[in-house]
Motif scaffolding. Structure first.
Motif, PDB file in Angstrom:
ATOM      1  N   UNK A 143       0.819  -1.213   0.000  1.00 40.84           N
ATOM      2  CA  UNK A 143       0.000   0.000   0.000  1.00 40.84           C
ATOM      3  C   UNK A 143       0.853   1.263   0.000  1.00 40.84           C
ATOM      4  N   UNK A 144       2.026   1.193   0.647  1.00 39.69           N
ATOM      5  CA  UNK A 144       2.864   2.386   0.766  1.00 39.69           C
ATOM      6  C   UNK A 144       3.418   2.822  -0.584  1.00 39.69           C
ATOM      7  N   UNK A 145       3.957   1.892  -1.342  1.00 35.31           N
ATOM      8  CA  UNK A 145       4.596   2.254  -2.613  1.00 35.31           C
ATOM      9  C   UNK A 145       3.622   2.875  -3.607  1.00 35.31           C
ATOM     10  N   UNK A 146       2.461   2.271  -3.872  1.00 35.18           N
ATOM     11  CA  UNK A 146       1.530   2.920  -4.803  1.00 35.18           C
ATOM     12  C   UNK A 146       0.984   4.240  -4.272  1.00 35.18           C
ATOM     13  N   UNK A 147       0.893   4.388  -2.961  1.00 32.62           N
ATOM     14  CA  UNK A 147       0.449   5.666  -2.390  1.00 32.62           C
ATOM     15  C   UNK A 147       1.433   6.766  -2.733  1.00 32.62           C
ATOM     16  N   UNK A 148       2.725   6.517  -2.521  1.00 31.54           N
ATOM     17  CA  UNK A 148       3.745   7.520  -2.833  1.00 31.54           C
ATOM     18  C   UNK A 148       3.738   7.820  -4.328  1.00 31.54           C
ATOM     19  N   UNK A 149       3.624   6.794  -5.145  1.00 32.70           N
ATOM     20  CA  UNK A 149       3.582   6.999  -6.592  1.00 32.70           C
ATOM     21  C   UNK A 149       2.401   7.876  -6.992  1.00 32.70           C
TER      22      UNK A 149
END
Length: 222
Positions: free
Chosen positions: A171-177
């Motif tokens: 969830x963290x990586x796509x949120x930052x993207x």
């Protein structure tokens, strides 16, 4: 929705940039100040102190590094909490900084909303960083490209939390993207396979003795 206090407590285990204290007893400490900082005189004094700490007489450099430090302290706990399902409400956030100490943050009674890129963006950019930028401009003139480059760089830096807590990565990586596609962050740099590369410079290379550059700097020969 995850309990905001529990999410912030988990975030704090990822490192000092991710910590926001939620101890209500901190209220007795008069050194806490509301953030965003809206007092130009106080911010002006802090910039001078930051410049002394960095060993430079260039106030633009000190102001840039201070802003990026605050941005990192805001994005980190918000992104880590959002990856757990909640965006903490930072409208009652307090901060404290003194020479020789890290930037400290405090929320007495954390509340929040179900996690979404829009809510995370509003919480950090609209509630905190835009007003801070407006106060900063009253004492030191920095180009918006530099300021939002600092904000984007600070946001991209939270991606290393995915390595520290692999369970948060999905969830963290796509949120930052997703956050990096929102104006004005979308024009601040590019996120590729080798990481984030910004289109501006935070001026850190001017800190004595000089010449050192950040890993995402636009001035690096890639």
């Amino acid at each position: 929705m995850t309990d905001p206090t529990q999410a912030l407590q988990r975030a704090s285990t990822l490192g000092p940039y991710f910590g926001i204290t939620t101890d209500p007893n901190e209220e007795v400490d008069p050194t806490w100040r509301a953030l965003p900082e809206t007092d130009p005189d106080h911010l002006n004094t802090l910039i001078d102190q930051y410049a002394q700490r960095l060993g430079t007489d260039n106030r633009r450099v000190a102001a840039s590094i201070l802003f990026q430090g605050i941005a990192s302290r805001l994005w980190s706990p918000v992104v880590a909490s959002a990856a757990q399902g909640v965006v903490p409400d930072l409208s009652s956030l307090h901060w404290r900084w003194a020479p020789g100490a890290p930037i400290a943050l405090w929320l007495a009674t954390p509340t929040g909303w179900p996690a979404s890129p829009q809510k995370a963006f509003e919480t950090v950019m609209d509630i905190q960083l835009r007003p801070l930028r407006d106060t900063l401009h009253k004492v030191v003139k920095l180009a918006d490209g530099l300021i939002w480059g600092n904000a984007a760089s600070a946001l991209a830096g939270t991606l290393y939390a995915a390595r520290l807590a692999p369970d948060l990565a999905p969830k963290l990586t796509p949120l930052v993207q997703a956050l990096l596609t929102r104006p004005p962050l979308n024009t601040a740099g590019t996120l590729g396979p080798r990481g984030f590369t910004r289109r501006s410079c935070c001026l850190y290379y001017k800190v004595p003795p000089g010449g050192e550059m950040c890993g995402d700097c636009a001035l690096l020969d890639r």
